[in-house]
Design a protein around this motif. Sequence first.
Motif, PDB file in Angstrom:
ATOM      1  N   CYS A 247       0.833  -1.194   0.000  1.00 21.83           N
ATOM      2  CA  CYS A 247       0.000   0.000   0.000  1.00 21.83           C
ATOM      3  C   CYS A 247       0.877   1.257   0.000  1.00 21.83           C
ATOM      4  O   CYS A 247       2.079   1.191   0.235  1.00 21.83           O
TER       5      CYS A 247
ATOM      6  N   GLU B 128      -4.420   3.223  -0.073  1.00 19.38           N
ATOM      7  CA  GLU B 128      -3.991   3.394  -1.465  1.00 19.38           C
ATOM      8  C   GLU B 128      -4.504   4.754  -1.912  1.00 19.38           C
ATOM      9  O   GLU B 128      -5.679   5.079  -1.694  1.00 19.38           O
TER      10      GLU B 128
ATOM     11  N   ASP C  21     -10.334  -1.654 -10.365  1.00 18.19           N
ATOM     12  CA  ASP C  21      -8.946  -2.100 -10.204  1.00 18.19           C
ATOM     13  C   ASP C  21      -8.261  -1.430  -9.020  1.00 18.19           C
ATOM     14  O   ASP C  21      -7.407  -2.025  -8.377  1.00 18.19           O
ATOM     15  N   TRP C  22      -8.621  -0.173  -8.745  1.00 16.03           N
ATOM     16  CA  TRP C  22      -8.018   0.521  -7.601  1.00 16.03           C
ATOM     17  C   TRP C  22      -8.428  -0.161  -6.298  1.00 16.03           C
ATOM     18  O   TRP C  22      -7.614  -0.345  -5.403  1.00 16.03           O
TER      19      TRP C  22
ATOM     20  N   GLN D  11      -6.671  -3.411  -5.933  1.00 17.70           N
ATOM     21  CA  GLN D  11      -5.270  -3.199  -5.563  1.00 17.70           C
ATOM     22  C   GLN D  11      -5.112  -3.018  -4.052  1.00 17.70           C
ATOM     23  O   GLN D  11      -4.270  -3.655  -3.426  1.00 17.70           O
TER      24      GLN D  11
END
Length: 135
Positions: free
Chosen positions: A45, A55, A68-69, A72
């Motif tokens: 992170c 993030e 996708d964020w 992640q």
Amino acid sequence: MADSRTKGAAFERDLVRRLNAFFVVNGFDIQCKRNLDQYQTAGMCDIEIPGHAIEAKAYKSGWWFAPDWWAQVCGACGDRVPVLIYKFNNKAIRVCVPIYAISPTWERDNAQTVVMTLDQWFIVLKKYLEADNDS
């Protein structure tokens, strides 16, 4: 690529300043910094604070975070609460967290999320840290 990386790093530095000011104002003995290892190692992170993996994303245009964020930060959080903080130019900073971060009575499911302002998240974070200090 360099411009987007520079923009992202500047946003991370701004968030660290805001978080550290929040900790001081609320009397928490916590200080955070950017995780510079994230650039060399995948799955890390941007910023770590007690119980949370953050993030940060800063983009020129848009209205909503990309799936996708969220994937992640969920991949990097381990057993911590995933926190996605994002902004687009000329728009307010937004924070996405799982619902259980607001109400611990909810099932721990990172797929069920809520989006709020940064100031609203600071209220949630304060309650979390106060409860954590009491235990």
